[in-house]
Design a protein around this motif. Sequence first.
Motif, PDB file in Angstrom:
ATOM      1  N   PRO A 123     -36.504 -23.579 -75.829  1.00  0.00           N
ATOM      2  CA  PRO A 123     -36.229 -22.982 -74.518  1.00  0.00           C
ATOM      3  C   PRO A 123     -35.167 -21.880 -74.531  1.00  0.00           C
ATOM      4  N   GLU A 124     -34.442 -21.732 -75.645  1.00  0.00           N
ATOM      5  CA  GLU A 124     -33.459 -20.662 -75.782  1.00  0.00           C
ATOM      6  C   GLU A 124     -33.669 -19.987 -77.134  1.00  0.00           C
ATOM      7  N   PRO A 125     -33.196 -18.733 -77.260  1.00  0.00           N
ATOM      8  CA  PRO A 125     -33.361 -18.031 -78.538  1.00  0.00           C
ATOM      9  C   PRO A 125     -32.609 -18.654 -79.706  1.00  0.00           C
ATOM     10  N   ASP A 126     -31.781 -19.644 -79.429  1.00  0.00           N
ATOM     11  CA  ASP A 126     -31.026 -20.267 -80.526  1.00  0.00           C
ATOM     12  C   ASP A 126     -31.694 -21.533 -81.055  1.00  0.00           C
ATOM     13  N   ARG A 127     -32.956 -21.770 -80.659  1.00  0.00           N
ATOM     14  CA  ARG A 127     -33.573 -23.017 -81.114  1.00  0.00           C
ATOM     15  C   ARG A 127     -33.590 -23.108 -82.635  1.00  0.00           C
ATOM     16  N   TRP A 128     -33.953 -22.017 -83.302  1.00  0.00           N
ATOM     17  CA  TRP A 128     -34.035 -22.054 -84.761  1.00  0.00           C
ATOM     18  C   TRP A 128     -32.672 -22.333 -85.380  1.00  0.00           C
ATOM     19  N   ALA A 129     -31.611 -21.724 -84.822  1.00  0.00           N
ATOM     20  CA  ALA A 129     -30.266 -21.961 -85.361  1.00  0.00           C
ATOM     21  C   ALA A 129     -29.820 -23.390 -85.089  1.00  0.00           C
ATOM     22  N   SER A 130     -30.237 -23.939 -83.946  1.00  0.00           N
ATOM     23  CA  SER A 130     -29.867 -25.324 -83.635  1.00  0.00           C
ATOM     24  C   SER A 130     -30.565 -26.291 -84.583  1.00  0.00           C
ATOM     25  N   GLY A 188     -29.145 -10.805 -80.581  1.00  0.00           N
ATOM     26  CA  GLY A 188     -27.748 -10.650 -80.984  1.00  0.00           C
ATOM     27  C   GLY A 188     -27.215 -11.828 -81.778  1.00  0.00           C
ATOM     28  N   GLU A 189     -26.002 -11.667 -82.275  1.00  0.00           N
ATOM     29  CA  GLU A 189     -25.386 -12.663 -83.153  1.00  0.00           C
ATOM     30  C   GLU A 189     -24.856 -13.885 -82.422  1.00  0.00           C
ATOM     31  N   ASP A 190     -24.595 -13.755 -81.138  1.00  0.00           N
ATOM     32  CA  ASP A 190     -23.975 -14.866 -80.412  1.00  0.00           C
ATOM     33  C   ASP A 190     -24.831 -16.128 -80.451  1.00  0.00           C
ATOM     34  N   PHE A 191     -26.156 -15.956 -80.451  1.00  0.00           N
ATOM     35  CA  PHE A 191     -27.031 -17.127 -80.497  1.00  0.00           C
ATOM     36  C   PHE A 191     -26.907 -17.866 -81.825  1.00  0.00           C
ATOM     37  N   VAL A 192     -26.597 -17.133 -82.867  1.00  0.00           N
ATOM     38  CA  VAL A 192     -26.377 -17.769 -84.166  1.00  0.00           C
ATOM     39  C   VAL A 192     -24.995 -18.399 -84.213  1.00  0.00           C
ATOM     40  N   LYS A 193     -24.006 -17.690 -83.695  1.00  0.00           N
ATOM     41  CA  LYS A 193     -22.617 -18.143 -83.791  1.00  0.00           C
ATOM     42  C   LYS A 193     -22.343 -19.415 -82.987  1.00  0.00           C
ATOM     43  N   ASP A 222     -23.433 -24.037 -86.408  1.00  0.00           N
ATOM     44  CA  ASP A 222     -22.956 -24.036 -87.789  1.00  0.00           C
ATOM     45  C   ASP A 222     -24.166 -23.955 -88.714  1.00  0.00           C
ATOM     46  N   VAL A 223     -24.356 -22.798 -89.335  1.00  0.00           N
ATOM     47  CA  VAL A 223     -25.489 -22.607 -90.238  1.00  0.00           C
ATOM     48  C   VAL A 223     -25.023 -22.520 -91.696  1.00  0.00           C
ATOM     49  N   SER A 224     -23.832 -23.011 -91.932  1.00  0.00           N
ATOM     50  CA  SER A 224     -23.246 -22.884 -93.269  1.00  0.00           C
ATOM     51  C   SER A 224     -23.930 -23.759 -94.313  1.00  0.00           C
ATOM     52  N   SER A 225     -24.821 -24.668 -93.879  1.00  0.00           N
ATOM     53  CA  SER A 225     -25.532 -25.518 -94.845  1.00  0.00           C
ATOM     54  C   SER A 225     -26.559 -24.729 -95.653  1.00  0.00           C
ATOM     55  N   HIS A 239     -28.754 -11.696 -93.917  1.00  0.00           N
ATOM     56  CA  HIS A 239     -27.915 -12.069 -95.049  1.00  0.00           C
ATOM     57  C   HIS A 239     -26.464 -12.209 -94.612  1.00  0.00           C
ATOM     58  N   ARG A 240     -26.048 -11.404 -93.648  1.00  0.00           N
ATOM     59  CA  ARG A 240     -24.659 -11.453 -93.183  1.00  0.00           C
ATOM     60  C   ARG A 240     -24.425 -12.620 -92.226  1.00  0.00           C
ATOM     61  N   VAL A 241     -25.297 -12.765 -91.202  1.00  0.00           N
ATOM     62  CA  VAL A 241     -24.998 -13.746 -90.161  1.00  0.00           C
ATOM     63  C   VAL A 241     -25.398 -15.167 -90.550  1.00  0.00           C
ATOM     64  N   VAL A 242     -26.402 -15.316 -91.430  1.00  0.00           N
ATOM     65  CA  VAL A 242     -26.824 -16.651 -91.862  1.00  0.00           C
ATOM     66  C   VAL A 242     -26.402 -16.915 -93.307  1.00  0.00           C
ATOM     67  N   GLY A 243     -26.551 -15.900 -94.147  1.00  0.00           N
ATOM     68  CA  GLY A 243     -26.221 -16.066 -95.560  1.00  0.00           C
ATOM     69  C   GLY A 243     -24.766 -15.849 -95.892  1.00  0.00           C
ATOM     70  N   ARG A 244     -23.950 -15.506 -94.878  1.00  0.00           N
ATOM     71  CA  ARG A 244     -22.509 -15.293 -95.059  1.00  0.00           C
ATOM     72  C   ARG A 244     -22.211 -14.294 -96.169  1.00  0.00           C
ATOM     73  N   ASP A 245     -23.129 -13.356 -96.388  1.00  0.00           N
ATOM     74  CA  ASP A 245     -22.973 -12.300 -97.393  1.00  0.00           C
ATOM     75  C   ASP A 245     -22.870 -12.826 -98.814  1.00  0.00           C
ATOM     76  N   ARG A 246     -23.372 -14.037 -99.065  1.00  0.00           N
ATOM     77  CA  ARG A 246     -23.202 -14.540-100.424  1.00  0.00           C
ATOM     78  C   ARG A 246     -24.362 -15.377-100.968  1.00  0.00           C
TER      79      ARG A 246
END
Length: 661
Positions: free
Chosen positions: A343-350, A374-379, A382-385, A405-412
């Motif tokens: 129901p929100e654009p952050d479903r995948w991040a959730s 935008g990035e706010d839906f990701v932020k 916690d996608v650090s896993s 790569h930056r917002v999910v992969g943390r550039d690494r």
Amino acid sequence: MAVNWALPFDEKIYPEKGVVVEADAYTRMHSSTIGDYRNFWAGIAHEIDWYKTWEKIIDDSNPPFYKWFAGGELNACYLCVDRHAMGPRGDKIAIVWEGESWGDGAPKETKRITYRDLYKEVNKVAYLLKNTYKLKKGDMIGIYLPMIPELPIVMLAAARIGVAFTVVFSGFGADAIAERMNDAKAKLVVTADGGLRGGKIIYTKQMIDEALGDAATVRDVLVVRRAGCDANMLEPRDRWYHEELAKIPDNARVEPERMKSEDPLYVLYTSGTTGKPKGQVHDTGGYMTIVHATMKWVFDANDEDMYWCTADIGWVTGHSYVVFGPLMEGLTQVMYEGSPIYPEPDRWASIVERHRVSVLYTSPTAIRGWMRFGEDFVKRHDVSSVRLIHSVGEPINPAAFRWFHRVVGRDRVLFGSTWWMTETGGIMISHVPGKAIIPMKPGTNGMPIPGIDADVVDVNGAAQKPGERGYIVIRKPWPGMPLTIHGNPQRYKEVYFSRFPGIYYAGDYAVKDSDGYFWILGRADEVIKVAGHGLGTYELESEIVRHQSVAEAAVVGVPDDIKGEVPVAFVILKAGTEPGDGLREEINAIVREKIGHIATLKDIYFVTRLPKTRSAKIMRRVLKAVVTGTVIGDTTTLEEEASIDEVRAAYSELQKELGNK
């Protein structure tokens, strides 16, 4: 005339972890695997369990109809279920399933299915198919289900008893279903009363009823209750799945059928702009070998991973990397129903946060869609896993790569882009962290996996030099390749082996750079020929989205009296940006600078959305028809993965939008 492609995205990015080797070291290793490819693949096949070892690595007596591991015997269901359920993984979660939410912010339903649970359910369904419906080895069934656990369960149950299956994507309409059921000569169809997507019910049973009026061989329909809607059950043809299973003993067990390696496992149809859909017949032994290899090499699969492939099982990615791949390796995986932005654009991040997803396999289209919000839906999550990311389905634009790569992969973390197709059965070109990581380059697909002899050639089949565009071919046979096109072996030879005799023609346009990385430029039939120069749609779109105001773009070629064809672009702007002639010139300036004046866009149309299929592929023929003023034809195969009604609706909507500008 060969045209060098100036590679503007040749930067190298090194992941934080893993054994990284430079391209030349990987090339040397790769060369050794294709030099003796037969024994190389035999060594990989020995890693999976066989009832009987093959008599011949590859039967090549009747090319191009190759039979891998001829004489060997195995069972795909046993590999995915029994050996885990009966071993130390019995209580391990195999599938975490999330149903779609109705808008309360939480999943409507969640199921956690262990390997022992899976074993029990698969055996009951196999018993039902074998004893109630009298299906046997060599029969075919059709499956038209939404993304619910019953879908992989039915596929595995069919494989258990040696019954081949054909899965039809649940977004297809009645004509497409009927055509596939008739070609496959399916005896039974398994469907559901309905599925959920975007807060709406998709009436799958209703579509089956409409389709089966034209499907002569289907005698029975088994219906899963999912959405609670009217299923219009027709006696004696239709039966409820749950009622039939209730008649089966809980301890029912069906011995897995000993399948020959070359026995068909499934038929999956690919459609295009012309002709009937092509039923790709995948074998058992070769297919399970390529899927096993790529799960290890590409996804670096290990027991601790929480794996999530976001694909629908109706497509080959779902077959190989939702059903057979992760289950064969004994992984725990996420499977979800519905839309990744509802129901929100952050479903995948959730989902990533909730289940601590560590390996994520998704598509460039999905990534670009998430970028728009935008990035706010990701932020929020916690996608650090996430430790490893791959994309599939189409070339990934460098801008989308960098953002994700930056917002999910943390550039690494490693972020690769895989190339393969329904026909290949498994991934052919990719980074392979399970073997050796080569540096990433935004927008590239990496290099061929071990054992795959892929190349880029000119119109005469000669290898192109680095930077020269051409056609992707695979020179040597590989496990997982089709046995044939169902019911039409001559078409199989004509489509894939006639353009370059003895070599598999993939139909994609590409370029290799000086390091040997492949850059996919789009389908060969989407190449725009401007004054004799071939321009891939992907390379043009990649330059357009470099502009800071552009969210997404699609390019098609239109006829031109002087140049033959010229490119036009459909562009979606980021929120807050106003379209105008100045912006058009800025975009064109980027294209001219990076590719050359030959690539100048004749027109740029600013739109609020692009016409797409339900699997999120752009309907390029619709774009071309609208801009040229031609009429959409009356054929179900007009556009891959879309029904004629969807194509017509997209055509009308785009006409209306452009007419209002």
